[in-house]
Design a protein around this motif. Sequence first.
Motif, PDB file in Angstrom:
ATOM      1  N   ALA A  65       0.842  -1.209   0.000  1.00  0.00           N
ATOM      2  CA  ALA A  65       0.000   0.000   0.000  1.00  0.00           C
ATOM      3  C   ALA A  65       0.872   1.252   0.000  1.00  0.00           C
ATOM      4  N   THR A  66       1.967   1.213   0.749  1.00  0.00           N
ATOM      5  CA  THR A  66       2.853   2.382   0.845  1.00  0.00           C
ATOM      6  C   THR A  66       3.472   2.718  -0.517  1.00  0.00           C
ATOM      7  N   GLN A  67       3.776   1.657  -1.291  1.00  0.00           N
ATOM      8  CA  GLN A  67       4.349   1.883  -2.635  1.00  0.00           C
ATOM      9  C   GLN A  67       3.428   2.708  -3.526  1.00  0.00           C
ATOM     10  N   HIS A  68       2.129   2.644  -3.272  1.00  0.00           N
ATOM     11  CA  HIS A  68       1.163   3.327  -4.138  1.00  0.00           C
ATOM     12  C   HIS A  68       0.662   4.643  -3.545  1.00  0.00           C
ATOM     13  N   LEU A  69       1.260   5.077  -2.436  1.00  0.00           N
ATOM     14  CA  LEU A  69       0.739   6.274  -1.754  1.00  0.00           C
ATOM     15  C   LEU A  69       0.696   7.510  -2.657  1.00  0.00           C
ATOM     16  N   ALA A  70       1.646   7.598  -3.588  1.00  0.00           N
ATOM     17  CA  ALA A  70       1.693   8.788  -4.440  1.00  0.00           C
ATOM     18  C   ALA A  70       0.699   8.712  -5.609  1.00  0.00           C
ATOM     19  N   ASP A  71       0.105   7.535  -5.840  1.00  0.00           N
ATOM     20  CA  ASP A  71      -0.832   7.396  -6.965  1.00  0.00           C
ATOM     21  C   ASP A  71      -2.179   8.008  -6.612  1.00  0.00           C
ATOM     22  N   ARG A  72      -2.795   8.627  -7.594  1.00  0.00           N
ATOM     23  CA  ARG A  72      -4.187   9.041  -7.399  1.00  0.00           C
ATOM     24  C   ARG A  72      -5.050   7.783  -7.419  1.00  0.00           C
ATOM     25  N   GLY A  73      -6.071   7.757  -6.572  1.00  0.00           N
ATOM     26  CA  GLY A  73      -6.982   6.604  -6.568  1.00  0.00           C
ATOM     27  C   GLY A  73      -6.238   5.303  -6.424  1.00  0.00           C
ATOM     28  N   ALA A  74      -5.426   5.196  -5.367  1.00  0.00           N
ATOM     29  CA  ALA A  74      -4.480   4.082  -5.243  1.00  0.00           C
ATOM     30  C   ALA A  74      -5.131   2.741  -4.891  1.00  0.00           C
ATOM     31  N   LEU A  75      -6.366   2.749  -4.423  1.00  0.00           N
ATOM     32  CA  LEU A  75      -6.925   1.527  -3.836  1.00  0.00           C
ATOM     33  C   LEU A  75      -6.967   0.334  -4.792  1.00  0.00           C
ATOM     34  N   MET A  76      -7.441   0.571  -6.021  1.00  0.00           N
ATOM     35  CA  MET A  76      -7.530  -0.563  -6.964  1.00  0.00           C
ATOM     36  C   MET A  76      -6.148  -1.156  -7.264  1.00  0.00           C
ATOM     37  N   PRO A  77      -5.144  -0.337  -7.611  1.00  0.00           N
ATOM     38  CA  PRO A  77      -3.814  -0.923  -7.830  1.00  0.00           C
ATOM     39  C   PRO A  77      -3.284  -1.673  -6.607  1.00  0.00           C
ATOM     40  N   VAL A  78      -3.554  -1.160  -5.407  1.00  0.00           N
ATOM     41  CA  VAL A  78      -3.094  -1.836  -4.191  1.00  0.00           C
ATOM     42  C   VAL A  78      -3.764  -3.210  -4.073  1.00  0.00           C
ATOM     43  N   LEU A  79      -5.069  -3.250  -4.271  1.00  0.00           N
ATOM     44  CA  LEU A  79      -5.786  -4.530  -4.137  1.00  0.00           C
ATOM     45  C   LEU A  79      -5.319  -5.543  -5.185  1.00  0.00           C
ATOM     46  N   HIS A  80      -5.085  -5.067  -6.410  1.00  0.00           N
ATOM     47  CA  HIS A  80      -4.550  -5.977  -7.439  1.00  0.00           C
ATOM     48  C   HIS A  80      -3.205  -6.556  -6.993  1.00  0.00           C
ATOM     49  N   ASP A  81      -2.347  -5.714  -6.450  1.00  0.00           N
ATOM     50  CA  ASP A  81      -1.023  -6.196  -6.034  1.00  0.00           C
ATOM     51  C   ASP A  81      -1.126  -7.182  -4.871  1.00  0.00           C
ATOM     52  N   VAL A  82      -2.050  -6.931  -3.954  1.00  0.00           N
ATOM     53  CA  VAL A  82      -2.212  -7.842  -2.819  1.00  0.00           C
ATOM     54  C   VAL A  82      -2.673  -9.220  -3.312  1.00  0.00           C
ATOM     55  N   VAL A  83      -3.635  -9.223  -4.236  1.00  0.00           N
ATOM     56  CA  VAL A  83      -4.113 -10.509  -4.775  1.00  0.00           C
ATOM     57  C   VAL A  83      -2.983 -11.217  -5.533  1.00  0.00           C
ATOM     58  N   GLU A  84      -2.227 -10.433  -6.282  1.00  0.00           N
ATOM     59  CA  GLU A  84      -1.099 -10.988  -7.045  1.00  0.00           C
ATOM     60  C   GLU A  84      -0.057 -11.626  -6.110  1.00  0.00           C
ATOM     61  N   LEU A 140      -3.750   4.019   3.529  1.00  0.00           N
ATOM     62  CA  LEU A 140      -4.295   4.950   2.524  1.00  0.00           C
ATOM     63  C   LEU A 140      -5.205   6.022   3.136  1.00  0.00           C
ATOM     64  N   ASN A 141      -5.350   5.984   4.452  1.00  0.00           N
ATOM     65  CA  ASN A 141      -6.205   6.953   5.145  1.00  0.00           C
ATOM     66  C   ASN A 141      -7.659   6.894   4.657  1.00  0.00           C
ATOM     67  N   LEU A 142      -8.152   5.651   4.535  1.00  0.00           N
ATOM     68  CA  LEU A 142      -9.550   5.424   4.181  1.00  0.00           C
ATOM     69  C   LEU A 142     -10.222   4.712   5.353  1.00  0.00           C
ATOM     70  N   SER A 143     -11.549   4.670   5.362  1.00  0.00           N
ATOM     71  CA  SER A 143     -12.217   3.897   6.404  1.00  0.00           C
ATOM     72  C   SER A 143     -12.211   2.425   6.006  1.00  0.00           C
ATOM     73  N   VAL A 144     -12.285   1.573   7.015  1.00  0.00           N
ATOM     74  CA  VAL A 144     -12.346   0.126   6.754  1.00  0.00           C
ATOM     75  C   VAL A 144     -13.572  -0.174   5.884  1.00  0.00           C
TER      76      VAL A 144
END
Lengths: 151, 509
Positions: A17-36, A53-57
């Motif tokens: 998740a930290t790797q994607h912190l600078a991306d806009r709308g990072a959640l989808m790329p993060v979830l793809h990477d976690v599944v991968e 990502l400073n989002l709610s659960v």
Amino acid sequence: MTTAPTTDRVALVRAIATQHLADRGALMPVLHDVVEELGHVAREDVEAIADVLNLSVAEVHGVVTFYKDFRTEPAPAHAVALCRGEACQSVGAEALYAETRDRAADLGADVEVDEVFCLGNCALGPSGTLDGRLHGRLSRERITSLTEGWR
Amino acid sequence: MSARVFVPGDAAAVSVGADEVAAAFGAAGATVVRNGSRGMLWLEPLVEVETEAGRVGFANVEPADVASVLSGEHTGSIGVVDEHPWLTSQRRVSFVRVGVVDPASVADYEAHGGWAGLRRALSLTPAEVVQEVTDSGLRGRGGAGFPAGIKWRTVLETVADQKFVACNFDEGDSGTFADRMVVEGDPFTLVEGMTIAAHAVGASEGYVYVRSEYPHAVAALRRAVDAAYTHGYLGQDILGSGLCFDLHVRVGAGAYICGEESSMLDSLEGKRGEVRAKPPIPAIEGLWGLPTAVNNVLTLCAVPMVLSEADSGGPGWQSYAELGTGRSRGTQVFQLAGNIRQGGIVELPFGVSLRELVEEYGGGTLSGRPVRAVQVGGPLGAYVPPDGFDVPMDYEALAESGAMLGHGGIVVFDDTVDMARMARFAMEFCSIESCGKCTPCRVGSTRGVETIDRIIAGRDVAANLVLLDDLCETMTKGSLCAMGGLTPMPVQSAIKHWRQDFEREGADV
């Protein structure tokens, strides 16, 4: 696949998740990477991603459950996904899907047979993926032969 | 010198063994280029061998054929591929380089006319670029057919610190694969089209939203974007023009609804792909609330040609506008799919008849049985019976006949199809893929499945058909987007043309 102990897993998820912190709308790329990396999105992953990502659960959970690709249970040993789109139906996909589901256990010990709606291979149906690889002109016999190594 | 052989890396070719064939040619010492597919999908894997006469094709090649193809002893040649009548009778504009060039090579792209549109666009003001796109008559190829130039003008004229270009590459309609094939076979065209769009509307960032079912296209596009950065076609000060444009490739996650543009925007923002109510339109409030030009892959891929100088020496927009009919200008990439003998890509000016596409290009059904129905325009498109095949394929003529062009997919069914089952499937698909935001779509589709199940079981058929019609009207008029709004189209067209499939023998009609 999930073999890492929970704390290692959480550390890895946080790092992804930290790797994607600078991306806009990072959640989808993060979830793809976690599944991968880990095969599925576990409950503790959701909390770690939300925190980084400073989002709610609830927001992260909402996204995970909206999209089919984000598995919440460990992946099976082997996966078959058969297209049920209209183009594949016109060449017998419904019967092939029903029959393949019925004999999933015969294809191997831990085989998932799922549906998919269009793989963009609509002139060479019935189409499907076996362990992620795309195949056209599938038939009962072809699936049997392609899954030989699973048994 | 070793033979130069082209073996398509296109996903459709790979699905019938092209990777194994390519490996066999490599092992035999040939120089292998993984080109895109020519779009004659029934011939895949279609291998081409470079000769002095041109690239000679061999159809349905298997690894065992490699030795005889290389030695010249193979008897199954289809001749020089560029001279194949299936191709020479087409008018390829968007697909002109697909299958011809090496999709991994920037130099090959440039040698085949690539970047000419961008270079010329950068010498024009944004307003001039928008004017040429408007004058070309180019309309959105995603399905809605909205004039691209008008959309771009709205973005250009909206004042904001930041604007975006977003490409909708969530090609989820069954029977469509043109976006996939153009990106796998000629990815730099999309990069060029998006960069021109960025210049035209004043955007500094772009996003391509690709569906996850297209891993080959994702790989081809990412490779092309990286190469474009390396060669100065993306990034800072593009070609010394001062234009700065960053392009990101994002992958969907298995939700059909994300092909609806506002769902796609929410998904790009990292949210559930739920449809947004309009207004505001994305051109004014799109990604992160900022002005965003959202276009389909084929729309953006037509842009470089529109901005280039035509082969005749005149302006590209003019030669584009000269093609087509009525208010449907340019070419349409038709995709022949389903139970069809010769499936694939047919690019022609608007106005060709459905009959010519299905019977002449398609050669009828794969099964050899009579054609019973054709679905035009994806899962939300109408089913057309053979006596309706003379309709000219353009936006207005199709709409007038109660159908729609959509993204240009044509799915053929033979006489074994049960149209009540297809109507049920349309509702089932909508119930699975609805985003759930509006009630007519979320609940209506499930009620639709239940009602058609009763009809199929022969229970109160006449009353249930009335109920179904009423439900369809509610979905059409009350849904937020085209998913719920157009699902009734396949259902009602099936009832209209094949009523006997709904009034079953022995049923209580």
